[in-house]
Motif scaffolding. Structure first.
Motif, PDB file in Angstrom:
ATOM      1  N   ARG A 119      14.722   0.507  -2.688  1.00  0.00           N
ATOM      2  CA  ARG A 119      13.428   1.520  -2.539  1.00  0.00           C
ATOM      3  C   ARG A 119      13.276   2.469  -3.459  1.00  0.00           C
ATOM      4  O   ARG A 119      12.481   3.284  -3.628  1.00  0.00           O
ATOM      5  CB  ARG A 119      13.882   2.452  -1.044  1.00  0.00           C
ATOM      6  CG  ARG A 119      14.240   1.397  -0.139  1.00  0.00           C
ATOM      7  CD  ARG A 119      13.868   2.261   1.280  1.00  0.00           C
ATOM      8  NE  ARG A 119      14.592   1.560   2.466  1.00  0.00           N
ATOM      9  CZ  ARG A 119      14.195   2.087   3.787  1.00  0.00           C
ATOM     10  NH1 ARG A 119      13.857   3.528   3.884  1.00  0.00           N
ATOM     11  NH2 ARG A 119      14.850   1.476   4.783  1.00  0.00           N
ATOM     12  N   HIS A 163      18.546   4.488   0.291  1.00  0.00           N
ATOM     13  CA  HIS A 163      18.758   3.594   1.740  1.00  0.00           C
ATOM     14  C   HIS A 163      18.617   2.332   1.429  1.00  0.00           C
ATOM     15  O   HIS A 163      17.701   1.725   0.390  1.00  0.00           O
ATOM     16  CB  HIS A 163      17.470   3.989   2.319  1.00  0.00           C
ATOM     17  CG  HIS A 163      17.517   5.219   3.505  1.00  0.00           C
ATOM     18  ND1 HIS A 163      17.115   6.292   2.526  1.00  0.00           N
ATOM     19  CD2 HIS A 163      17.853   5.689   4.371  1.00  0.00           C
ATOM     20  CE1 HIS A 163      17.078   7.428   3.281  1.00  0.00           C
ATOM     21  NE2 HIS A 163      17.607   7.152   4.592  1.00  0.00           N
ATOM     22  N   ASP A 164      19.491   1.604   1.800  1.00  0.00           N
ATOM     23  CA  ASP A 164      19.566  -0.074   1.942  1.00  0.00           C
ATOM     24  C   ASP A 164      20.206  -0.450   0.406  1.00  0.00           C
ATOM     25  O   ASP A 164      20.075  -1.665  -0.130  1.00  0.00           O
ATOM     26  CB  ASP A 164      18.403  -0.669   2.073  1.00  0.00           C
ATOM     27  CG  ASP A 164      17.684  -0.441   3.463  1.00  0.00           C
ATOM     28  OD1 ASP A 164      18.719  -0.330   4.506  1.00  0.00           O
ATOM     29  OD2 ASP A 164      16.607  -0.282   3.922  1.00  0.00           O
ATOM     30  N   THR A 166      22.285  -1.898  -2.398  1.00  0.00           N
ATOM     31  CA  THR A 166      23.399  -3.086  -2.387  1.00  0.00           C
ATOM     32  C   THR A 166      24.611  -2.834  -3.321  1.00  0.00           C
ATOM     33  O   THR A 166      24.133  -2.666  -4.563  1.00  0.00           O
ATOM     34  CB  THR A 166      22.473  -4.333  -2.711  1.00  0.00           C
ATOM     35  OG1 THR A 166      21.389  -4.522  -1.725  1.00  0.00           O
ATOM     36  CG2 THR A 166      23.360  -5.533  -2.577  1.00  0.00           C
ATOM     37  N   GLU A 191      25.699  -3.507   2.164  1.00  0.00           N
ATOM     38  CA  GLU A 191      24.412  -2.320   2.033  1.00  0.00           C
ATOM     39  C   GLU A 191      24.679  -1.246   2.375  1.00  0.00           C
ATOM     40  O   GLU A 191      25.698  -0.912   3.402  1.00  0.00           O
ATOM     41  CB  GLU A 191      23.145  -2.981   2.792  1.00  0.00           C
ATOM     42  CG  GLU A 191      22.635  -4.091   1.856  1.00  0.00           C
ATOM     43  CD  GLU A 191      23.239  -5.321   1.679  1.00  0.00           C
ATOM     44  OE1 GLU A 191      23.352  -5.878   0.913  1.00  0.00           O
ATOM     45  OE2 GLU A 191      23.681  -5.860   2.784  1.00  0.00           O
ATOM     46  N   LEU A 193      23.508   1.961   4.811  1.00  0.00           N
ATOM     47  CA  LEU A 193      22.520   2.269   5.698  1.00  0.00           C
ATOM     48  C   LEU A 193      21.549   3.557   5.384  1.00  0.00           C
ATOM     49  O   LEU A 193      20.696   3.568   5.848  1.00  0.00           O
ATOM     50  CB  LEU A 193      23.162   2.330   7.158  1.00  0.00           C
ATOM     51  CG  LEU A 193      22.170   2.070   8.190  1.00  0.00           C
ATOM     52  CD1 LEU A 193      21.615   0.897   8.057  1.00  0.00           C
ATOM     53  CD2 LEU A 193      23.050   2.128   9.601  1.00  0.00           C
ATOM     54  N   ASP A 194      22.419   4.536   4.870  1.00  0.00           N
ATOM     55  CA  ASP A 194      21.846   5.708   4.761  1.00  0.00           C
ATOM     56  C   ASP A 194      21.373   6.082   3.246  1.00  0.00           C
ATOM     57  O   ASP A 194      22.098   5.569   2.288  1.00  0.00           O
ATOM     58  CB  ASP A 194      22.296   6.710   5.475  1.00  0.00           C
ATOM     59  CG  ASP A 194      22.851   6.571   6.893  1.00  0.00           C
ATOM     60  OD1 ASP A 194      21.826   6.396   7.690  1.00  0.00           O
ATOM     61  OD2 ASP A 194      24.008   6.364   7.264  1.00  0.00           O
ATOM     62  N   TRP A 208      27.384  -1.589   5.821  1.00  0.00           N
ATOM     63  CA  TRP A 208      27.165  -2.661   6.704  1.00  0.00           C
ATOM     64  C   TRP A 208      26.893  -3.995   6.202  1.00  0.00           C
ATOM     65  O   TRP A 208      26.710  -4.021   4.829  1.00  0.00           O
ATOM     66  CB  TRP A 208      25.819  -2.335   7.755  1.00  0.00           C
ATOM     67  CG  TRP A 208      24.554  -2.210   6.977  1.00  0.00           C
ATOM     68  CD1 TRP A 208      23.819  -1.431   6.094  1.00  0.00           C
ATOM     69  CD2 TRP A 208      23.487  -3.339   6.966  1.00  0.00           C
ATOM     70  NE1 TRP A 208      22.629  -1.715   5.880  1.00  0.00           N
ATOM     71  CE2 TRP A 208      22.264  -3.206   6.270  1.00  0.00           C
ATOM     72  CE3 TRP A 208      23.337  -4.653   7.421  1.00  0.00           C
ATOM     73  CZ2 TRP A 208      21.210  -3.627   5.867  1.00  0.00           C
ATOM     74  CZ3 TRP A 208      22.285  -5.480   7.282  1.00  0.00           C
ATOM     75  CH2 TRP A 208      21.339  -4.922   6.283  1.00  0.00           C
ATOM     76  N   ASN A 209      26.884  -5.102   6.871  1.00  0.00           N
ATOM     77  CA  ASN A 209      26.931  -6.478   6.376  1.00  0.00           C
ATOM     78  C   ASN A 209      27.855  -6.665   5.046  1.00  0.00           C
ATOM     79  O   ASN A 209      27.443  -7.114   4.220  1.00  0.00           O
ATOM     80  CB  ASN A 209      25.376  -6.708   5.703  1.00  0.00           C
ATOM     81  CG  ASN A 209      25.119  -8.127   5.372  1.00  0.00           C
ATOM     82  OD1 ASN A 209      25.743  -8.921   5.997  1.00  0.00           O
ATOM     83  ND2 ASN A 209      24.267  -8.313   4.495  1.00  0.00           N
TER      84      ASN A 209
END
Length: 217
Positions: A119, A163-164, A166, A191, A193-194, A208-209
């Protein structure tokens, strides 16, 4: 009815019954052979051969926690994570050593970690991890990895959207057994999340993931 007609009918009836039976009996081994192998079950031969692709496939996460990012304005961003990785089906409680890139004279052969901010136009930071070496952990019980990641040239990164994001953290797993010495460089990826929370000095970076892949894949 002639003996010839009777023989033909008898043969035809026998053939009608025998075809499905033969097909059914033939399908049983084929069905059994098509059953997928449990990807989490490693064989002793795969471990002793240092099969990195299979070992990456068999690894799971027993724990996953991000306990803070900090930005110091003019200082580089820091990230603290705690991950426990284990291999289901590891044939025995094999002690294992884990190393990360440090960049200050040791463990430089392990690739550096990096983080990409989708982002923020795909902005990428490379860095180093404070974890030099964790040894003698049994992979069956789980290998704890708790590095402090420092991102080079990331001052004022709090102005970017995290955000997001990686995260990729290369880890060198090494072990020895009667098959010799083995080492695999695997990438831990996840990733966030926040993103950045202005004014608090922290990034709430819930992970996450999570996944493990062979390095570069």
């Amino acid at each position: 009815m002639t003996q010839q007609n009777l023989s033909r009918r008898t043969l035809a009836k026998g053939a009608a019954w025998s075809v499905p039976l033969a097909a059914a009996s033939a399908s049983v081994p084929a069905l059994a052979a098509s059953q997928p192998r449990d990807p989490k079950q490693l064989t002793k031969e795969e471990v002793q051969s240092g099969n990195c692709a299979r070992i990456a496939e068999a690894m799971t996460f027993d724990g996953l926690r991000n306990y803070g990012h900090t930005f110091g304005g003019y200082a580089d961003a820091n990230m603290n994570i705690a991950v426990t990785i284990q291999a289901q089906g590891w044939p025995y409680a094999q002690p294992m050593s884990v190393k990360t890139y440090n960049g200050q004279g040791w463990n430089r052969h392990v690739p550096a970690p990096w983080i990409t901010l989708p982002r923020a136009g795909g902005k990428t930071f490379k860095g180093r991890a404070s974890l030099a070496s964790r040894g003698r952990w049994g992979i069956r019980q789980g290998v704890p990895v708790s590095p402090n990641l420092q991102w080079k040239d990331s001052a004022h990164a709090d102005s970017l959207d995290w955000h997001d994001a990686t995260l990729t953290l290369p880890l060198e797993f090494s072990w020895s057994d009667d098959g010799g010495e083995h080492a695999c460089v695997l990438d831990f990826k996840c990733e966030l999340l926040d993103g950045w929370q202005a004014g608090l000095g922290l990034v709430r970076g819930r992970m996450w993931n999570p996944r493990i892949t062979v390095h570069g894949e």
